[in-house]
Design a protein around this motif. Structure first.
Motif, short mmCIF file in Angstrom:
data_model
loop_
_atom_site.label_atom_id
_atom_site.label_comp_id
_atom_site.label_asym_id
_atom_site.label_seq_id
_atom_site.Cartn_x
_atom_site.Cartn_y
_atom_site.Cartn_z
N ASP A 171 0.77 -1.32 -0.06
CA ASP A 171 -0.10 0.00 -0.02
C ASP A 171 0.86 1.34 -0.06
OD1 ASP A 171 -2.36 -1.60 0.06
OD2 ASP A 171 -2.43 -1.37 2.07
N ALA A 172 2.07 1.18 0.46
CA ALA A 172 2.97 2.23 0.39
C ALA A 172 3.36 2.70 -0.95
CB ALA A 172 4.29 2.00 1.28
N GLU A 173 3.14 1.91 -2.08
CA GLU A 173 3.41 2.18 -3.19
C GLU A 173 2.26 2.31 -4.14
OE1 GLU A 173 7.00 -1.05 -4.32
OE2 GLU A 173 5.40 -2.07 -3.30
N ARG A 174 1.21 2.74 -3.58
CA ARG A 174 -0.10 3.19 -4.07
C ARG A 174 -0.62 4.57 -3.81
NH1 ARG A 174 -1.38 -1.98 -5.39
NH2 ARG A 174 -1.43 -3.49 -3.50
N ASN A 175 -1.34 5.29 -4.42
CA ASN A 175 -2.10 6.38 -4.12
C ASN A 175 -3.43 6.11 -4.06
OD1 ASN A 175 0.56 7.96 -5.92
ND2 ASN A 175 -0.25 9.34 -4.14
N CYS A 176 -4.05 6.81 -3.17
CA CYS A 176 -5.35 6.56 -3.04
C CYS A 176 -6.53 7.71 -3.02
CB CYS A 176 -5.72 5.81 -1.72
SG CYS A 176 -7.68 5.34 -1.18
N TRP A 222 -4.65 13.81 -12.36
CA TRP A 222 -3.45 14.57 -12.21
C TRP A 222 -2.37 13.60 -11.58
CZ3 TRP A 222 0.13 15.25 -8.07
CH2 TRP A 222 1.15 16.38 -8.35
N LEU A 223 -2.77 12.31 -10.79
CA LEU A 223 -1.86 11.66 -10.46
C LEU A 223 -1.31 10.56 -11.22
CD1 LEU A 223 -3.78 10.58 -7.06
CD2 LEU A 223 -1.67 11.71 -6.99
N VAL A 224 -2.40 10.42 -12.17
CA VAL A 224 -1.95 9.24 -13.46
C VAL A 224 -0.70 9.94 -14.22
CG1 VAL A 224 -2.92 8.64 -15.67
CG2 VAL A 224 -4.12 7.96 -13.51
N ARG A 225 -1.12 11.46 -14.56
CA ARG A 225 -0.09 12.00 -15.34
C ARG A 225 1.23 12.13 -14.56
NH1 ARG A 225 -4.51 15.43 -17.17
NH2 ARG A 225 -5.20 14.93 -19.29
N GLU A 226 1.34 12.57 -13.13
CA GLU A 226 2.37 12.52 -12.46
C GLU A 226 3.22 11.45 -12.37
OE1 GLU A 226 4.13 15.50 -11.53
OE2 GLU A 226 2.88 16.63 -12.96
N ALA A 246 4.90 10.36 -15.53
CA ALA A 246 6.07 11.40 -15.77
C ALA A 246 7.21 10.97 -14.91
CB ALA A 246 5.55 12.74 -15.82
N ARG A 247 6.95 10.58 -13.55
CA ARG A 247 8.06 10.52 -12.53
C ARG A 247 8.35 9.29 -12.27
NH1 ARG A 247 6.25 14.44 -7.42
NH2 ARG A 247 5.25 16.09 -8.75
N GLY A 248 7.54 8.16 -12.89
CA GLY A 248 7.96 6.88 -12.55
C GLY A 248 7.64 6.32 -11.35
N GLY A 249 6.53 6.55 -10.61
CA GLY A 249 6.19 6.21 -9.38
C GLY A 249 4.94 6.65 -8.64
N THR A 250 4.57 5.78 -7.89
CA THR A 250 3.26 6.15 -7.12
C THR A 250 3.46 5.94 -5.55
OG1 THR A 250 2.29 4.01 -7.69
CG2 THR A 250 1.53 6.15 -8.76
N GLY A 251 2.63 6.30 -4.81
CA GLY A 251 2.46 5.89 -3.19
C GLY A 251 3.48 7.10 -2.53
N VAL A 252 4.19 6.71 -1.56
CA VAL A 252 4.95 7.73 -0.97
C VAL A 252 5.87 8.52 -1.73
CG1 VAL A 252 4.90 6.47 1.15
CG2 VAL A 252 6.71 6.08 -0.46
N ALA A 253 6.12 8.06 -3.27
CA ALA A 253 7.15 8.97 -3.99
C ALA A 253 6.32 9.90 -4.60
CB ALA A 253 7.79 7.86 -4.96
N LEU A 254 4.82 9.95 -4.57
CA LEU A 254 4.18 10.90 -5.30
C LEU A 254 3.05 11.52 -4.37
CD1 LEU A 254 3.30 12.08 -8.04
CD2 LEU A 254 1.76 9.98 -8.51
N LYS A 255 3.48 12.62 -4.18
CA LYS A 255 2.36 13.66 -3.17
C LYS A 255 1.39 14.17 -3.91
CE LYS A 255 2.11 17.44 0.19
NZ LYS A 255 3.10 18.46 0.63
N ASP A 256 0.06 14.15 -3.41
CA ASP A 256 -0.97 14.78 -4.42
C ASP A 256 -0.85 16.21 -4.11
OD1 ASP A 256 -3.40 15.55 -5.32
OD2 ASP A 256 -4.75 14.62 -3.93
N SER A 292 -2.44 18.11 -6.52
CA SER A 292 -3.31 18.45 -7.83
C SER A 292 -3.98 19.58 -7.47
CB SER A 292 -4.62 17.37 -8.18
OG SER A 292 -5.05 17.04 -6.61
N ALA A 293 -4.18 20.18 -6.41
CA ALA A 293 -4.70 21.49 -6.08
C ALA A 293 -3.91 22.77 -6.27
CB ALA A 293 -5.55 21.49 -4.75
N ASP A 294 -2.51 22.41 -6.47
CA ASP A 294 -1.67 23.38 -6.25
C ASP A 294 -0.89 23.76 -7.70
OD1 ASP A 294 -2.08 23.78 -3.64
OD2 ASP A 294 -0.70 22.28 -3.25
N ARG A 295 -0.77 22.63 -8.47
CA ARG A 295 -0.03 22.47 -9.76
C ARG A 295 -0.84 22.03 -10.89
NH1 ARG A 295 5.25 19.26 -8.38
NH2 ARG A 295 5.69 19.99 -10.54
N ALA A 296 -0.38 22.67 -12.14
CA ALA A 296 -0.90 22.05 -13.41
C ALA A 296 -0.24 20.72 -13.66
CB ALA A 296 -0.37 23.12 -14.38
#
Length: 272
Positions: A203-208, A228-232, A235-245, A247-251
């Motif tokens: 679960d640490a490797e997922r975003n929810c 937003w999470l899909v695109r990022e 682009a970054r090659g990762g999800t979970g703890v490596a990808l902070k949401d 979406s409200a602050d950045r294009a």
């Protein structure tokens, strides 16, 4: 019988701001009749949501009306009872389903969508199609992220998407699934995103993105966050703890542009 104790005004104001069970009052050593009946009703609704039948065939038909070509699979849980008793079986495809997916995996793709019943088939029936329609528009809005595969899974736990994504060769999988019912939301839908899915992901490797229902996160809000999470994530090659949401602050990043490390992210996606 003693008169019910009425909560103070400040506590009553709090009740108006949340569906949580606060300031219920009391009658002697127990709850007043109305809160007790409400609790009993909500508990029954939650139980019904867990045990509701999942109409996978109807969902597949509706997805085809959207121009999609979904595959239908099952986990190793043979019925609802076993699914609830054995969570591990809900994380594994049965042999026939694995073969079906292997035949459809003609070439790798970027994004696979899995719709699973989870712990609330009621939530999936109520919200999955509307959310998916909004998500399709969001994904196509800018740097078109096509969906390579759509799968409807019965007896599914979140981690079932890992095996599905691995067989299909998807770079990312988005699992739309019914969440464990609460006493205030028996029909809450969740979306779980996993980059490079494969069995054994944690679960640490997922975003929810959770609490998608009429009194929670709206379809458009949820679709914005998921897209937003899909695109990022791609682009970054990762999800979970490596990808902070954020979406409200950045294009959203355009897929294929340089990543923060200076490398080119992704190739043109197949629409198969």
């Amino acid at each position: 019988m003693p008169d019910p104790v009425v909560p103070a005004r400040a506590t009553c104001d709090l009740r108006a701001a949340t569906p949580a069970r606060v300031a219920l009052g009391r009658s002697g050593a127990s709850l007043p009749t109305r809160p007790l009946l409400d609790f009993t009703l909500d508990h029954a609704r939650a139980r019904d949501a867990v045990h509701a039948a999942f109409d996978a065939a109807r969902l597949v038909a509706k997805l085809r009306e959207l121009g999609l070509a979904p595959a239908e699979v099952m986990s190793r849980a043979v019925d609802r009872g076993e699914y609830l008793r054995r969570p591990d079986l809900g994380r594994q495809l049965d042999a026939a389903s694995a073969e079906v997916l292997a035949r459809t995996a003609t070439e790798p793709g970027r994004l696979a969508i899995v719709i699973g019943d989870g712990l609330s088939p009621t939530a999936v029936h109520a919200h999955a199609l509307a959310l998916l329609k909004s998500l399709l528009l969001r994904l196509a809005a800018e740097d078109a992220v096509a969906i390579c595969h759509v799968v409807v899974a019965s007896g599914a736990r979140v981690a079932l998407g890992d095996e599905i994504g691995a067989i299909l060769g998807a770079r990312m999988v988005v699992m739309l699934i019914g969440e464990r019912p609460g006493l205030s939301a028996p029909d809450s839908l969740g979306a779980y995103l996993t980059f490079a899915p494969k069995p054994g992901r944690t679960d640490a490797e997922r975003n929810c993105v959770s609490n998608i229902h009429q009194a929670g996160l709206s379809y458009d809000e949820a679709a914005h966050k998921i897209a937003w999470l899909v695109r990022e994530g791609l682009a970054r090659g990762g999800t979970g703890v490596a990808l902070k949401d954020e979406s409200a602050d950045r294009a959203p990043r355009r897929i294929g542009t340089a990543s923060p490390g200076g490398t080119e992210s992704g190739a043109k996606m197949s629409s198969s």
